[in-house]
Design a protein around this motif. Structure first.
Motif, short mmCIF file in Angstrom:
data_model
loop_
_atom_site.label_atom_id
_atom_site.label_comp_id
_atom_site.label_asym_id
_atom_site.label_seq_id
_atom_site.Cartn_x
_atom_site.Cartn_y
_atom_site.Cartn_z
N ALA A 232 -93.58 4.84 96.04
CA ALA A 232 -92.18 4.68 95.61
C ALA A 232 -91.23 5.03 96.74
CB ALA A 232 -91.91 5.55 94.38
N ILE A 233 -91.55 6.10 97.47
CA ILE A 233 -90.73 6.47 98.62
C ILE A 233 -90.85 5.43 99.73
CG2 ILE A 233 -90.46 8.17 100.47
CD1 ILE A 233 -91.38 10.31 98.48
N HIS A 234 -92.07 4.99 99.99
CA HIS A 234 -92.30 4.03 101.08
C HIS A 234 -91.55 2.73 100.85
CE1 HIS A 234 -94.33 1.13 103.65
NE2 HIS A 234 -94.82 2.14 104.35
N VAL A 235 -91.71 2.16 99.66
CA VAL A 235 -91.10 0.86 99.40
C VAL A 235 -89.59 0.95 99.34
CG1 VAL A 235 -91.12 0.92 96.86
CG2 VAL A 235 -91.42 -1.26 98.06
N GLY A 236 -89.07 2.10 98.89
CA GLY A 236 -87.62 2.26 98.83
C GLY A 236 -87.02 2.61 100.17
N ALA A 237 -87.53 3.69 100.80
CA ALA A 237 -86.94 4.17 102.04
C ALA A 237 -87.22 3.22 103.21
CB ALA A 237 -87.47 5.57 102.36
N TRP A 238 -88.43 2.71 103.29
CA TRP A 238 -88.81 1.85 104.42
C TRP A 238 -88.52 0.38 104.13
CZ3 TRP A 238 -89.61 3.61 109.08
CH2 TRP A 238 -90.27 2.85 110.04
N VAL A 296 -92.70 11.22 109.63
CA VAL A 296 -92.01 11.23 110.92
C VAL A 296 -91.07 10.02 111.07
CG1 VAL A 296 -92.31 11.27 113.43
CG2 VAL A 296 -93.89 12.54 111.95
N PRO A 297 -91.53 8.77 110.93
CA PRO A 297 -90.58 7.65 111.05
C PRO A 297 -89.52 7.64 109.95
CG PRO A 297 -92.74 6.85 110.35
CD PRO A 297 -92.92 8.28 110.78
N LEU A 298 -89.82 8.14 108.77
CA LEU A 298 -88.80 8.22 107.73
C LEU A 298 -87.64 9.11 108.19
CD1 LEU A 298 -90.65 8.59 104.28
CD2 LEU A 298 -89.38 6.63 105.14
N THR A 299 -87.98 10.23 108.79
CA THR A 299 -86.96 11.16 109.26
C THR A 299 -86.17 10.56 110.42
OG1 THR A 299 -88.35 13.02 108.59
CG2 THR A 299 -86.56 13.49 110.13
N VAL A 300 -86.86 9.94 111.35
CA VAL A 300 -86.20 9.33 112.51
C VAL A 300 -85.27 8.20 112.07
CG1 VAL A 300 -86.57 8.03 114.65
CG2 VAL A 300 -88.04 9.98 114.09
N LEU A 301 -85.70 7.41 111.09
CA LEU A 301 -84.87 6.32 110.58
C LEU A 301 -83.53 6.84 110.07
CD1 LEU A 301 -84.64 3.28 109.81
CD2 LEU A 301 -85.68 3.87 107.60
N GLY A 302 -83.54 8.02 109.48
CA GLY A 302 -82.30 8.58 108.98
C GLY A 302 -81.47 9.27 110.05
N VAL A 303 -82.13 10.05 110.92
CA VAL A 303 -81.40 10.88 111.87
C VAL A 303 -80.90 10.08 113.07
CG1 VAL A 303 -81.62 12.85 113.46
CG2 VAL A 303 -82.66 12.94 111.18
N TRP A 365 -79.74 1.91 95.07
CA TRP A 365 -78.54 2.61 94.59
C TRP A 365 -78.17 3.76 95.53
CZ3 TRP A 365 -77.51 7.63 93.17
CH2 TRP A 365 -76.31 7.85 92.51
N LEU A 366 -79.16 4.53 95.97
CA LEU A 366 -78.89 5.70 96.80
C LEU A 366 -78.19 5.34 98.11
CD1 LEU A 366 -82.19 7.80 96.45
CD2 LEU A 366 -79.91 8.44 95.63
N VAL A 367 -78.61 4.22 98.72
CA VAL A 367 -78.07 3.88 100.03
C VAL A 367 -76.58 3.55 99.96
CG1 VAL A 367 -78.49 1.38 100.00
CG2 VAL A 367 -78.65 2.64 102.16
N THR A 368 -76.07 3.24 98.78
CA THR A 368 -74.65 2.93 98.63
C THR A 368 -73.86 4.10 98.04
OG1 THR A 368 -75.05 1.94 96.44
CG2 THR A 368 -75.10 0.47 98.35
N HIS A 369 -74.54 5.18 97.64
CA HIS A 369 -73.84 6.29 96.99
C HIS A 369 -74.07 7.66 97.64
CE1 HIS A 369 -73.77 3.23 93.80
NE2 HIS A 369 -72.75 3.89 93.29
N VAL A 370 -75.13 7.80 98.44
CA VAL A 370 -75.49 9.09 99.02
C VAL A 370 -75.62 8.93 100.54
CG1 VAL A 370 -77.15 11.00 98.98
CG2 VAL A 370 -76.71 9.69 96.89
N VAL A 372 -77.05 8.56 103.94
CA VAL A 372 -78.36 7.99 104.23
C VAL A 372 -79.25 8.98 104.98
CG1 VAL A 372 -77.73 6.90 106.43
CG2 VAL A 372 -79.54 5.90 105.04
N VAL A 373 -78.66 9.84 105.81
CA VAL A 373 -79.46 10.84 106.53
C VAL A 373 -80.11 11.80 105.55
CG1 VAL A 373 -79.40 12.70 108.22
CG2 VAL A 373 -78.01 10.66 108.59
N THR A 374 -79.33 12.28 104.60
CA THR A 374 -79.87 13.20 103.58
C THR A 374 -80.98 12.54 102.79
OG1 THR A 374 -77.71 14.28 103.38
CG2 THR A 374 -79.28 14.60 101.58
N VAL A 375 -80.78 11.29 102.40
CA VAL A 375 -81.77 10.56 101.62
C VAL A 375 -83.10 10.46 102.37
CG1 VAL A 375 -82.38 8.29 100.68
CG2 VAL A 375 -80.11 9.24 100.27
N LEU A 376 -83.04 10.05 103.63
CA LEU A 376 -84.27 9.78 104.37
C LEU A 376 -84.97 11.06 104.83
CD1 LEU A 376 -83.12 6.66 106.41
CD2 LEU A 376 -84.78 6.73 104.53
#
Length: 408
Positions: A232-238, A296-303, A365-370, A372-376
């Motif tokens: 669920a995290i992979h398909v949403g965040a990535w 690791v790439p999830l964090t880098v994608l956000g930061v 929904w999250l990417v438009t309301h929260v 993105v760094v915090t989310v990822l």
């Protein structure tokens, strides 16, 4: 013949490998093509998440039935039949895009059909490999398939990024449909023994038997529960946030995202070369350690989603994911009876996939309301924690190989 290519000694596997390689090569651009086809119609992460969710929901609905059918009927025939459906659905998407008549609802509808077809293909694929490759060649067989998959993952996204940016996503879909057309007669060369399924049982009886086999193995359902969250995290965040950032952040860009996904594929590719020759003696222990690297790439994608840094992180995650992929396939194929393998695999896939539509919708929904760094960053922490917690289960930590599998 060298150890790494030992699985090619099995004639049936050679034909299956060729057919699978053709479809993987042809379909390597499809995910990026579909993602940017949707964003071209409506540059909204929620639209993309909706189309991806329809595919996954349809896949989930039909998975258990796909597993039963794959244990009842010739698996190669099931795969061929589903390829025909894929040709029609992907061809229809391309035609709509060429005619400038594509809409988000139409692409979602075709994704529903494509998801249903995939629900029958995946359990059949899982069950067919032990029928074609001898036990001592199973690791090499799985690694060879992963090698082709990762090789096409490297080139496919780069080419897709160029094709989508210059000519549009429809042409990538045309290539995929052509590949499926070629693969159908190649699969006809695969000769399998009749299904071992005993006649006279009902579909629901077969499902109960599959569930009993699934639930009796603690290592199996624990990891499936973990992947319910991780996927669920992979398909949403990535899968949703990644393309959205690529579309709207100049540090990454569409072409840059293609390079990042390709770097992930390169990590998989190099690890498959290692696994062609090096026996994986603790498949689940090292597999789940490898999966934790995706944080690791999830964090880098956000930061800091710069292409080079993100590509390095994706490379490491890809290598780790391949250790798990090969290890998981070995654990399943060596510890689950072959005549029940497709059904057990369908429960595995159902549990692993069931939360993916929620992930796509929530992250849309999250990417438009929260922020993105915090989310990822939060997603990366949760992902790593869930992967590592499975190692506290004794049967996951101690799982080894069956007797005789490491003798060649």
């Amino acid at each position: 013949m060298t150890r790494g290519l030992a699985a090619m000694q099995d004639r049936g596997f050679r034909w299956f490998f060729l057919a699978r390689a053709i479809t993987m090569i042809a379909g390597s651009m499809s995910s990026i093509a579909l993602a940017f086809a949707v964003l071209e119609i409506d540059n909204d992460a929620r639209s993309l998440s909706f189309v991806l969710a329809t595919f996954t929901v349809s896949n989930i609905v039909f998975l258990l039935f796909g597993g039963v059918i794959a244990d009842r009927l010739p698996r190669a025939l099931i795969i061929q039949s589903c390829y025909v459906i894929d040709i029609l659905t992907v061809g229809a998407m391309a035609a709509l895009l060429f005619a400038d008549a594509a809409t988000v609802p139409l692409l979602a509808l075709l994704s529903v059909l494509n998801g249903a077809s995939t629900a029958f293909v995946l359990p059949a694929m899982q069950g067919i490999i032990p029928q074609l490759a001898s036990p001592e060649h199973l690791q090499q067989a799985n690694a060879m398939l992963s090698f082709v998959r990762s090789a096409t993952t490297i080139g496919g996204p780069i080419i897709a990024g160029i094709v989508v940016a210059s000519a549009g996503p429809a042409w990538a879909m045309v290539v995929q449909a052509i590949g499926w057309v070629i693969a159908i007669p190649v699969l006809a060369m695969v000769k399998l023994p009749p299904p071992a399924h005993e006649g006279g049982t009902t579909l629901f009886h077969d499902l109960r038997i599959g569930w009993s086999e699934f639930w009796s193995r603690t290592w199996l359902w624990v990891i499936v529960l973990a992947f319910m969250v991780m996927n669920a995290i992979h398909v949403g965040a990535w899968g949703v946030v990644g393309p959205y950032i690529a579309k709207n952040d100049d540090r990454l860009g569409i072409t840059g995202w293609g390079w990042v996904v390709s770097a992930e594929g390169l990590g998989i590719l190099l690890m498959t070369l290692v696994l062609l020759w090096v026996p994986l003696r603790r498949p689940l222990r090292f597999g789940m350690l490898g999966m934790a690297l995706f944080a690791v790439p999830l964090t880098v994608l956000g930061v800091h989603p710069a292409v080079v840094l993100l590509a390095i992180a994706a490379f490491l995650a890809g290598a780790g994911a391949e250790v798990f992929s090969t290890g998981w396939n070995l654990a399943m194929m060596e510890n689950v009876p072959g005549d029940k393998l497709s059904r057990v695999s369908s429960y595995d896939m159902l549990g692993s996939f069931v939360a993916m539509p929620i992930g796509t919708l929530v992250y849309g929904w999250l990417v438009t309301h929260v922020d993105v760094v915090t989310v990822l960053v939060t997603s990366g922490i949760v992902y790593a924690a869930v992967a590592l917690l499975t190692l506290f289960v004794p049967s996951v930590w101690r799982m080894g190989r069956v007797e005789g599998a490491l003798t060649h």
